[in-house]
Scaffold this motif. Structure first.
Motif, PDB file in Angstrom:
ATOM      1  N   ASP A   1       0.775  -1.207  -0.029  1.00  0.00           N
ATOM      2  CA  ASP A   1       0.101  -0.123  -0.007  1.00  0.00           C
ATOM      3  C   ASP A   1       0.708   1.314   0.002  1.00  0.00           C
ATOM      4  O   ASP A   1       0.272   2.383  -0.259  1.00  0.00           O
ATOM      5  CB  ASP A   1      -0.746   0.065   1.288  1.00  0.00           C
ATOM      6  N   ALA A   2       2.237   1.040   0.264  1.00  0.00           N
ATOM      7  CA  ALA A   2       2.958   2.576   0.677  1.00  0.00           C
ATOM      8  C   ALA A   2       2.845   3.360  -0.574  1.00  0.00           C
ATOM      9  O   ALA A   2       2.561   4.490  -0.033  1.00  0.00           O
ATOM     10  CB  ALA A   2       4.425   2.075   0.968  1.00  0.00           C
ATOM     11  N   GLU A   3       3.039   2.893  -1.558  1.00  0.00           N
ATOM     12  CA  GLU A   3       2.977   3.925  -2.680  1.00  0.00           C
ATOM     13  C   GLU A   3       1.457   4.659  -2.949  1.00  0.00           C
ATOM     14  O   GLU A   3       1.464   5.871  -3.045  1.00  0.00           O
ATOM     15  CB  GLU A   3       3.338   3.312  -4.102  1.00  0.00           C
ATOM     16  N   THR A   4       0.634   3.845  -2.892  1.00  0.00           N
ATOM     17  CA  THR A   4      -0.724   4.263  -3.088  1.00  0.00           C
ATOM     18  C   THR A   4      -1.036   5.308  -1.985  1.00  0.00           C
ATOM     19  O   THR A   4      -1.542   6.402  -2.201  1.00  0.00           O
ATOM     20  CB  THR A   4      -1.712   3.161  -2.888  1.00  0.00           C
ATOM     21  N   ARG A   5      -0.605   5.155  -0.795  1.00  0.00           N
ATOM     22  CA  ARG A   5      -1.191   5.935   0.259  1.00  0.00           C
ATOM     23  C   ARG A   5      -0.357   7.360   0.247  1.00  0.00           C
ATOM     24  O   ARG A   5      -0.808   8.296   0.764  1.00  0.00           O
ATOM     25  CB  ARG A   5      -0.907   5.127   1.778  1.00  0.00           C
ATOM     26  N   MET A   6       0.943   7.240  -0.043  1.00  0.00           N
ATOM     27  CA  MET A   6       1.561   8.514  -0.114  1.00  0.00           C
ATOM     28  C   MET A   6       1.017   9.313  -1.310  1.00  0.00           C
ATOM     29  O   MET A   6       0.853  10.511  -1.213  1.00  0.00           O
ATOM     30  CB  MET A   6       3.152   8.249  -0.631  1.00  0.00           C
ATOM     31  N   THR A   7       0.816   8.942  -2.364  1.00  0.00           N
ATOM     32  CA  THR A   7       0.102   9.551  -3.506  1.00  0.00           C
ATOM     33  C   THR A   7      -1.440  10.018  -2.963  1.00  0.00           C
ATOM     34  O   THR A   7      -1.663  11.194  -3.137  1.00  0.00           O
ATOM     35  CB  THR A   7      -0.166   8.771  -4.895  1.00  0.00           C
ATOM     36  N   ALA A   8      -2.045   9.171  -2.338  1.00  0.00           N
ATOM     37  CA  ALA A   8      -3.432   9.469  -1.717  1.00  0.00           C
ATOM     38  C   ALA A   8      -3.321  10.738  -0.778  1.00  0.00           C
ATOM     39  O   ALA A   8      -4.223  11.718  -0.932  1.00  0.00           O
ATOM     40  CB  ALA A   8      -4.283   8.234  -1.515  1.00  0.00           C
ATOM     41  N   THR A   9      -2.528  10.515   0.080  1.00  0.00           N
ATOM     42  CA  THR A   9      -2.576  11.608   1.091  1.00  0.00           C
ATOM     43  C   THR A   9      -1.422  12.897   0.872  1.00  0.00           C
ATOM     44  O   THR A   9      -1.637  13.910   1.707  1.00  0.00           O
ATOM     45  CB  THR A   9      -2.132  10.860   2.457  1.00  0.00           C
TER      46      THR A   9
ATOM     47  N   GLY B   1      -8.319  15.753  -1.468  1.00  0.00           N
ATOM     48  CA  GLY B   1      -8.050  14.713  -0.522  1.00  0.00           C
ATOM     49  C   GLY B   1      -6.924  14.410   0.101  1.00  0.00           C
ATOM     50  O   GLY B   1      -6.447  13.212   0.464  1.00  0.00           O
ATOM     51  N   LYS B   2      -5.915  15.489  -0.103  1.00  0.00           N
ATOM     52  CA  LYS B   2      -4.460  15.373   0.578  1.00  0.00           C
ATOM     53  C   LYS B   2      -4.410  16.103   1.958  1.00  0.00           C
ATOM     54  O   LYS B   2      -5.175  17.020   2.105  1.00  0.00           O
ATOM     55  CB  LYS B   2      -3.651  15.859  -0.559  1.00  0.00           C
ATOM     56  N   GLU B   3      -3.278  15.655   2.493  1.00  0.00           N
ATOM     57  CA  GLU B   3      -3.211  16.528   3.917  1.00  0.00           C
ATOM     58  C   GLU B   3      -2.048  17.484   3.719  1.00  0.00           C
ATOM     59  O   GLU B   3      -0.995  17.439   3.322  1.00  0.00           O
ATOM     60  CB  GLU B   3      -2.723  15.409   4.736  1.00  0.00           C
ATOM     61  N   PHE B   4      -2.526  18.943   3.964  1.00  0.00           N
ATOM     62  CA  PHE B   4      -1.787  19.891   3.962  1.00  0.00           C
ATOM     63  C   PHE B   4      -1.220  20.364   5.156  1.00  0.00           C
ATOM     64  O   PHE B   4      -1.619  19.831   6.208  1.00  0.00           O
ATOM     65  CB  PHE B   4      -2.837  21.321   3.564  1.00  0.00           C
TER      66      PHE B   4
END
Lengths: 289, 289, 289, 289
Positions: free
Chosen positions: B261-269, C196-199
């Protein structure tokens, strides 16, 4: 300062009255004193009424008989529309078989049983049956161990992608004149934040519960929304929901909204009822009769 | 696909290492296998380190001795910075006397006691002492009855306008490979929504806990933030908080964030660490040594 | 009803005063009348002071000279700590090279330039340079076309996983006695929800800006947080942030918080200052001198 | 991996089809290629259909004629249910007279005019007419100056306690294959947060728009929810709303939800359609006909 309207002259203008239950008809001590006179008047004037409630803890029959025990016989089970009934309708339409896990009392599980599905308390879900769980329902804040079963609910939802229904959207409810209790809606919000999934909520202010009551009327006659007034004690459920559905609304000051706060809260939230009354009680012997 | 960095070559570039505890040094089964080699290497290389943790369930001494029992003696109490220590500092500076009500174990109440104030579990607050309660602290998810005491906490906060401290901002924590448990931060969010007041939160990603650790270093020598790297397993606490404080950061994939998940979660967040490593374990015998 | 404290007797008890700017020292019409006497008194009594502000629209030098033009010469650039300075520190530590896209006036871009990086308004980002953008900063609500550039910011953040800094956390600010204007913090919240990203947010109530001011003092002498009092007009930024950092706090009623609302808002939010004063103005000629 | 269903065999099982518009029938380039065959098939099979859309930018007649210009004549104005129509119904029932201020194009103001009320763009509200404003409606993201008019909307709502309707709940919508644009729903969320009042939202996933379409059918014949299937490209509007209303649902992968993400997003959100199809296009010449 907004003027206080006379409840009797309001209901004289409508054919159908929707009542919230808690804070309007009853409170933590029993019936709101004098409320039976209101229902006598409604009968005498041949007005139709419905109790539109976020209470999914018991079946309509059990809710009705709780009024009868308090001496209010006018409220029969067919006059009650609860968010639990929306839950039953959802299960009828969308869940075909399997186990429906729930948080709540045994009484609240009525809504699942009457759908022909197999209700099981969250506490009884384990490795042997988790794969058969096809929905999880938040029904009531009583009837389970909060620590054990809220944690279990979180873990069921991490393992199973299933619909989650919150059958009562309230965050808290009064238990004495001074104290409130966290309601199942508040517990469900916490679980939803933790698991990050989107739950389905039935109950005011959502319009589906108003639509359910409206359809009960339309089953036997044509009706316009202009004939109906919604009476409630809470701005963000009864009044917001009633307004949004297109109904005229009465805020009564016998429950959640204190007379001293009413004005401030209307301005702060922007939620404004058509009328404000002290209570839903009618003084039948008064000079205005 | 982002490449995986070598943990040893990362820490070679910094003088001071901040470690998250859970998911980095230990997990639900005990120590992360091989992690003692990392602390041997740090000692050998004369690197300074601190454990920066959202765990307010026990005192730094108790936390340290829990590592010693597992065979990791390198972590002494003076190396531990917990969100509970921020709570103690707040109480020292802002609450002069009276009762401090808390939710948590007796061990967690250490942080209140060491402030010279009188800790009392929420369950023991009643009409006789509620007026002396000058703060309410959410310390740990254990040590109290959720149903009784969460309801009581709501009612205390409806009656008393006092500061509320959440000493652990986590929503949930892993208890087995498959299951999580709701943490005190998740319970506190629910209470905050219900009472509508603003709570004070200590713990990552908030920068005050990083500042506390930074000040421990500055007490004995000058330091630049460029000398420090933060190592953690959770994007929105360890990495977001470290980044915001101005530190370089390492995401390790041995805890909350799965390799897949690491890559996806970095991009998503949008939360991106300076480095990504499999774990904080160093292979001292390996060919890259 | 809470009593109103005397501002002069409060500052007599502290060595260092932190002031919010807007609503305390100045308002939409210019200086708060009489505020220059407060700064005379501080000088005479040898008290240290800092302006701790969420205003990232201009450099400290420009902010200082805006006070000088109004006749208040006591506030020099080295007395100003702005959330923009935190942004510069972040860029210094965490962004090594490339373009920093921003929303704000050219003046506000000072904080990026002084970091040695290349500031470019969001409007000038296109296919040719988007891959070199290494951060996006929300600096000020002026200096750009809201429709074009807010949409462009959304699309940049959908394509690039980069840190986003909000250099002013305010949602709105007063522009006349009756009207407010949406601030860059409010615009940034909208964009954050959409992408949807965290600022990363700098500015009160976050403690990093208080720490920055605190460190300026510690650079030249030892200090305890007990020596400092924070003076502000807004509960959820100045007072919440000051309290959380461990400072005593003064709410002044000359800005965002009206005298008529103060009590209600403290009870509703649970944010309580150590003192409440009408304003930060000292009556030097009065009998209490 | 979830299997992809055949769209034709799905609609063979239902009597009535509800379609979302954007991402299902049309996209930023025009009609979804081949979609006219679907409507031919529906006609041939005598299936009833409705377009259920969050688009309040134009009247149903204008929306229908936009399809006709693209060559799709099957969609007539009486087949379109838009969130704007709910807004009109609200105004009919709840606002008796006066000015209705709006943000949007002149075309979108159709919904206000057809209610017999006086629509006025927010830009034209001033001291002379603000007291006559009885509602404010967010209709469309075009047709006004974002900076001037969003600020003006904030200040109108600080001065007047009036109902606020958001006639399109979408946050953003696609404008090219790569870019999106902020929708009026996203702008309305920002204003709601800043003024702190509760707005009324019409449009999917809210059930009132589904009820409106359902009532159109019931006006001419008895119907069960089991006869209807909702087809959409967005999980949290079309699918969540359809599911909640009790309908079977089809997620098509021709719009907002990419084939590569579909599975992950269903698991992450817990929103699960009854079926998943590549698109709503039917291959009439195929061997499965």
């Amino acid at each position: 300062m907004r003027r206080i309207d006379n409840f009797k002259s309001i209901i004289d203008q409508y054919n159908i009255i929707f009542f919230d239950a808690f804070g309007v008809i009853k409170n933590y001590k029993g019936l709101v004193p004098g409320i039976e006179r209101t229902f006598e008047y409604l009968k005498q004037q041949n007005k139709e009424f419905y109790i539109v409630t976020n209470d999914a803890s018991r079946s309509p029959s059990q809710l009705a008989s709780s009024y009868h025990k308090l001496g209010l016989t006018a409220i029969t089970h067919d006059r009650i529309v609860s968010s639990g009934m929306l839950t039953k309708e959802y299960l009828d339409l969308k869940v075909n078989d399997g186990i429906v896990a729930y948080l709540g009392t045994e009484d609240s599980a009525h809504y699942i049983e009457s759908s022909g599905l197999h209700p099981l308390p969250v506490s009884q879900i384990d490795q042997s049956n988790i794969d058969k769980v096809n929905a999880l329902i938040f029904l009531d804040d009583e009837g389970f161990n909060w620590c054990d079963d809220l944690n279990k609910a979180v873990n069921i939802l991490r393992k199973r992608t299933i619909p989650v229904i919150v059958a009562n959207t309230d965050n808290a409810y009064p238990v004495t004149i001074h104290d409130v209790s966290i309601a199942i809606g508040g517990l469900a919000n916490m679980i939803e934040n933790i698991v990050g999934k989107e739950f389905i909520r039935f109950g005011k202010p959502d319009s589906q519960v108003f639509m359910f009551a409206y359809d009960l009327i339309r089953d036997h006659r044509a009706v316009s929304k202009k004939e109906i007034v919604m009476v409630g004690d809470t701005l963000h459920t009864d009044i917001l929901g009633g307004n949004k559905f297109g109904l005229d609304t009465v805020l009564v000051l016998s429950g959640n909204t204190q007379p001293i706060d009413a004005e401030t809260r209307m301005t702060a939230t922007g939620i404004v009822p058509t009328y404000v009354c002290d209570s839903a009680v009618i003084d039948l012997g008064g000079f205005d009769f």
